[in-house]
Design a protein around this motif. Structure first.
Motif, PDB file in Angstrom:
ATOM      1  N   ILE A 135      49.896 -38.400  78.665  1.00 46.81           N
ATOM      2  CA  ILE A 135      50.539 -37.440  77.768  1.00 46.81           C
ATOM      3  C   ILE A 135      49.735 -37.381  76.484  1.00 46.81           C
ATOM      4  N   ASP A 136      49.374 -36.181  76.071  1.00 43.24           N
ATOM      5  CA  ASP A 136      48.583 -35.980  74.860  1.00 43.24           C
ATOM      6  C   ASP A 136      49.497 -36.098  73.641  1.00 43.24           C
ATOM      7  N   THR A 137      49.295 -37.131  72.851  1.00 43.07           N
ATOM      8  CA  THR A 137      50.151 -37.362  71.692  1.00 43.07           C
ATOM      9  C   THR A 137      49.777 -36.486  70.507  1.00 43.07           C
ATOM     10  N   ALA A 138      48.662 -35.784  70.585  1.00 38.83           N
ATOM     11  CA  ALA A 138      48.277 -34.890  69.490  1.00 38.83           C
ATOM     12  C   ALA A 138      48.954 -33.528  69.612  1.00 38.83           C
ATOM     13  N   THR A 139      49.197 -33.079  70.837  1.00 41.53           N
ATOM     14  CA  THR A 139      49.726 -31.728  71.011  1.00 41.53           C
ATOM     15  C   THR A 139      51.042 -31.647  71.781  1.00 41.53           C
ATOM     16  N   ASP A 140      51.378 -32.675  72.565  1.00 41.62           N
ATOM     17  CA  ASP A 140      52.547 -32.560  73.434  1.00 41.62           C
ATOM     18  C   ASP A 140      53.758 -33.348  72.937  1.00 41.62           C
ATOM     19  N   PHE A 141      53.679 -34.666  73.039  1.00 41.00           N
ATOM     20  CA  PHE A 141      54.799 -35.518  72.671  1.00 41.00           C
ATOM     21  C   PHE A 141      54.317 -36.689  71.839  1.00 41.00           C
ATOM     22  N   ALA A 142      55.174 -37.150  70.946  1.00 41.92           N
ATOM     23  CA  ALA A 142      54.862 -38.301  70.101  1.00 41.92           C
ATOM     24  C   ALA A 142      55.834 -39.422  70.428  1.00 41.92           C
ATOM     25  N   ILE A 143      55.375 -40.665  70.230  1.00 41.56           N
ATOM     26  CA  ILE A 143      56.239 -41.818  70.445  1.00 41.56           C
ATOM     27  C   ILE A 143      56.280 -42.637  69.167  1.00 41.56           C
ATOM     28  N   ASN A 144      57.486 -43.013  68.760  1.00 38.72           N
ATOM     29  CA  ASN A 144      57.673 -43.798  67.548  1.00 38.72           C
ATOM     30  C   ASN A 144      58.765 -44.832  67.813  1.00 38.72           C
ATOM     31  N   ASN A 145      58.390 -46.097  67.828  1.00 39.65           N
ATOM     32  CA  ASN A 145      59.330 -47.193  68.131  1.00 39.65           C
ATOM     33  C   ASN A 145      60.057 -46.974  69.457  1.00 39.65           C
ATOM     34  N   GLY A 146      59.349 -46.435  70.435  1.00 37.68           N
ATOM     35  CA  GLY A 146      59.922 -46.237  71.757  1.00 37.68           C
ATOM     36  C   GLY A 146      60.648 -44.917  71.939  1.00 37.68           C
ATOM     37  N   THR A 147      60.820 -44.122  70.880  1.00 35.55           N
ATOM     38  CA  THR A 147      61.495 -42.830  70.983  1.00 35.55           C
ATOM     39  C   THR A 147      60.455 -41.724  71.125  1.00 35.55           C
ATOM     40  N   VAL A 148      60.583 -40.938  72.173  1.00 37.59           N
ATOM     41  CA  VAL A 148      59.638 -39.867  72.467  1.00 37.59           C
ATOM     42  C   VAL A 148      60.269 -38.533  72.069  1.00 37.59           C
ATOM     43  N   THR A 149      59.522 -37.750  71.255  1.00 39.56           N
ATOM     44  CA  THR A 149      59.962 -36.433  70.818  1.00 39.56           C
ATOM     45  C   THR A 149      58.810 -35.442  70.971  1.00 39.56           C
ATOM     46  N   PRO A 150      59.118 -34.152  71.080  1.00 43.15           N
ATOM     47  CA  PRO A 150      58.043 -33.158  71.109  1.00 43.15           C
ATOM     48  C   PRO A 150      57.283 -33.155  69.786  1.00 43.15           C
ATOM     49  N   VAL A 151      55.981 -32.951  69.845  1.00 43.62           N
ATOM     50  CA  VAL A 151      55.173 -32.867  68.632  1.00 43.62           C
ATOM     51  C   VAL A 151      55.628 -31.649  67.832  1.00 43.62           C
ATOM     52  N   GLY A 152      55.851 -31.852  66.539  1.00 43.12           N
ATOM     53  CA  GLY A 152      56.282 -30.772  65.666  1.00 43.12           C
ATOM     54  C   GLY A 152      57.759 -30.475  65.723  1.00 43.12           C
TER      55      GLY A 152
END
Length: 151
Positions: free
Chosen positions: A98-115
């Motif tokens: 999963i591309d964390t720059a354009t698709d989804f981000a992960i922070n402390n185990g929580t995944v959210t859409p980028v932006g």
């Protein structure tokens, strides 16, 4: 002598146009909000990819020498002590490709859409930011999948 009708009268055409206008006024709003459905489907797809990747990485960890990182198709994936990918870019996001720059981000185990705007309340229930899921590097499970505010 009766005259044969060869087409529609103007009043008949106007009535048909009015009926079509009324129908479209009710049907169109049902199809306007396709963006949130697509965002929710993408989030659910990412959750599925992460579940599968965690299982594959755990299997590779069990079959190997149980050290970190695990080689998954030529890519190193950082593993937790329990044998699941870590909850970060070098772990589960790399394993799931999963591309964390354009698709989804992960922070402390929580995944959210980028932006994603975590202050949005698209469903109007008073709870904001409901477009995410949690990944656990301890168990490899995906939990708390919510798509209510995906826009």
């Amino acid at each position: 002598m009766q005259r044969q009708q060869q087409g529609f009268t103007l009043i008949e055409l106007v009535i048909v146009i009015v009926i079509l206008g009324i129908l479209s006024a009710f049907a169109l709003p049902r199809f306007v909000d396709l963006g949130s459905d697509a965002q929710a489907a993408a989030l659910e797809g990412a959750a599925g990819a992460i579940k599968s990747s965690a299982s594959i990485a755990h299997s590779a960890w069990l079959a190997g020498d149980r050290t970190s990182p695990v080689d998954m198709d030529g890519t190193d994936v950082t593993m937790s002590t329990e044998g699941y990918p870590t909850a970060d870019d070098a772990g589960i996001m790399t394993a799931a490709q999963i591309d964390t720059a354009t698709d989804f981000a992960i922070n402390n185990g929580t995944v959210t859409p980028v932006g994603f705007d975590d202050t949005s309340d698209a469903d109007g229930d008073g709870t904001t930011g409901e477009c995410s899921f949690d990944y656990s590097a301890t168990t490899g499970n995906v939990t708390n999948l919510v798509t209510d505010d995906c826009v």
